[in-house]
Design an enzyme around this catalytic site. Sequence first.
Site, short mmCIF file in Angstrom:
data_model
loop_
_atom_site.label_atom_id
_atom_site.label_comp_id
_atom_site.label_asym_id
_atom_site.label_seq_id
_atom_site.Cartn_x
_atom_site.Cartn_y
_atom_site.Cartn_z
N CYS A 266 70.07 -12.84 45.37
CA CYS A 266 70.88 -12.34 45.98
C CYS A 266 71.57 -12.94 46.92
CB CYS A 266 70.52 -10.84 46.77
SG CYS A 266 68.78 -10.41 45.94
C1 UGA Z 1 67.58 -10.84 50.62
C2 UGA Z 1 67.60 -10.17 52.42
O1 UGA Z 1 67.80 -10.45 53.37
C3 UGA Z 1 67.85 -8.46 51.62
O2 UGA Z 1 68.12 -7.66 53.18
C4 UGA Z 1 68.54 -7.59 51.25
O3 UGA Z 1 67.98 -6.69 50.63
C5 UGA Z 1 68.39 -8.78 49.31
O4 UGA Z 1 68.32 -10.28 49.68
C6 UGA Z 1 68.98 -8.10 48.35
O5 UGA Z 1 70.14 -8.38 48.53
O6 UGA Z 1 68.30 -7.70 47.75
P1 UGA Z 1 65.38 -11.75 50.06
O7 UGA Z 1 66.22 -12.76 48.76
O8 UGA Z 1 64.41 -11.31 49.32
O9 UGA Z 1 66.26 -10.43 50.31
O10 UGA Z 1 64.92 -12.63 50.59
P2 UGA Z 1 65.11 -13.15 52.01
O11 UGA Z 1 64.03 -12.12 53.02
O12 UGA Z 1 66.38 -12.96 53.24
O13 UGA Z 1 65.07 -15.29 52.07
C7 UGA Z 1 66.76 -15.77 51.48
C8 UGA Z 1 66.12 -17.00 51.41
O14 UGA Z 1 66.76 -17.36 53.04
C9 UGA Z 1 65.09 -17.80 51.00
O15 UGA Z 1 64.96 -18.47 50.45
C10 UGA Z 1 64.37 -18.08 52.53
O16 UGA Z 1 63.88 -18.99 52.94
C11 UGA Z 1 66.29 -18.64 53.77
N1 UGA Z 1 65.65 -18.44 54.84
C12 UGA Z 1 65.58 -17.40 55.18
C13 UGA Z 1 66.03 -19.71 55.74
O17 UGA Z 1 66.23 -20.56 54.95
N2 UGA Z 1 65.98 -19.07 56.94
C14 UGA Z 1 65.44 -18.24 58.05
O18 UGA Z 1 65.67 -17.76 59.09
C15 UGA Z 1 65.14 -16.89 56.48
#
Ligand code: UGA
Length: 423
Positions: A266
């Site tokens: 995403c």
């Molecule tokens: C993300 C959004 O959080 C959702 O709200 C959205 O619906 C979704 O994309 C989408 O558009 O379908 P997702 O891709 O499942 O969800 O994952 P996240 O939990 O948001 O994490 C994304 C990335 O950011 C991961 O690689 C995670 O490791 C990284 N991350 C997250 C960080 O490096 N630091 C943080 O503090 C949080």
Amino acid sequence: MKISIVGAGYVGLATGVGFASMGHSVICVDVDAERVRKLNRGEPPIYEPMLEEHLRKALEENRFEATTELGRAIRQSEVIFICVGTPSKSDGSMDPVFIEQASRDIGQAMKDRGGYPVVTVKSTVVPGTTEGVVIPLLERNSGKRAGAGFGVCVNPEFLREGQALSDFFNPDRVIIGELDGRSGDTLHQLYRDFKCPILRTDLKTAEMIKYASNAFLAAKISFINEIGNICKRLGIDVYEVARGMGLDRRISPHFLNAGIGFGGSCFPKDVRALMARARELGYEPRLLEAVMALNEDQPLRLLELLRKHLPDLRGRTIGVLGLAFKPGTDDVREAPSIRIVGELLREGAAVKAYDPKAMDNFRRIFPQLQYCGRAEEVLDSDAVLILTEWEEFRRLDYSGKVVIDGRRIEEARKARVYEGVCW
Ligand code: UGA
């Protein structure tokens, strides 16, 4: 309510199974006959906590069915969700090919039905797509007018992988973009039991809310990574800095975990699609450009730190803990691990890897790695890189090891040599 879901991928399934669990009657349509057969047997094609349990229960209670027959589903539904994928073209812009196909098929199927079915776009589409692509195709193929023969809404999803169902049942907000009040009222009815604010907007505003939300969260991560890169040089712990910042309610403590950057299906795709759309409109998105550039370099910082301790990687064995783009999923799309492992191999290292869920998917990209059955086996190498913060990595014995940590595993600090990527 009677609902159909077009596209039984990740979003479609979580949404369909979620609504079925709430007592609605759901038909999920997919072109993949094998996927449909599996779903009807209660076997989800993707790993997602609680999905199988909810699917089986919905099947038992006759509230969920999967089918390849789109026409039959569309003819009996009050709300039709479009949940097909929106892949990227090579220039980063959104490829509407599946959206177009779904709109044509739904239009055809609406030809000989009455009522006011509400076609609702849940797929992530760049602002203007519903008005510019979906509605014209629905009208042309159904011979009906939007706002007269059928309704239209945009209802973006905010589900996180690994938490899709709990996010579905407990959303922070529901966004309803509506063509007209009647369409919006129908969708509002579907969400009436949710205990969260429901915001009603026009169609393209709802589309933009989705992109702006993902772009903001991506920016928040690149921001804290940049602060972390500066902290690293100053000998400051960025996690303590983030704790201090997060106490300010305007900032909030969420999404301030510094590390090797964001991956997944995403954030990278959506930020690039928004940038491409902005450029088409003659606007240079400088902040978003920096968010992506920082994220692309962040995995390489881990390798710089590794080289500090092992200047020549040729003939060395590097252990990799974690391959998934985040814990709780088997998804490796755009995972920082791909960049890091590719670079390790290019520099002549042998790589031993372990991930509790994502090894099969990673093996398709890098069949030449040594995949381990247990995390402990990875520790037996010249240096260990931590790339995903799986819970089980907090329970390993790192004593005597060289560990370069990309995800802040406290336990690893007990290693003989420990370096955090930006702390
Ligand atoms: C993300 C959004 O959080 C959702 O709200 C959205 O619906 C979704 O994309 C989408 O558009 O379908 P997702 O891709 O499942 O969800 O994952 P996240 O939990 O948001 O994490 C994304 C990335 O950011 C991961 O690689 C995670 O490791 C990284 N991350 C997250 C960080 O490096 N630091 C943080 O503090 C949080």
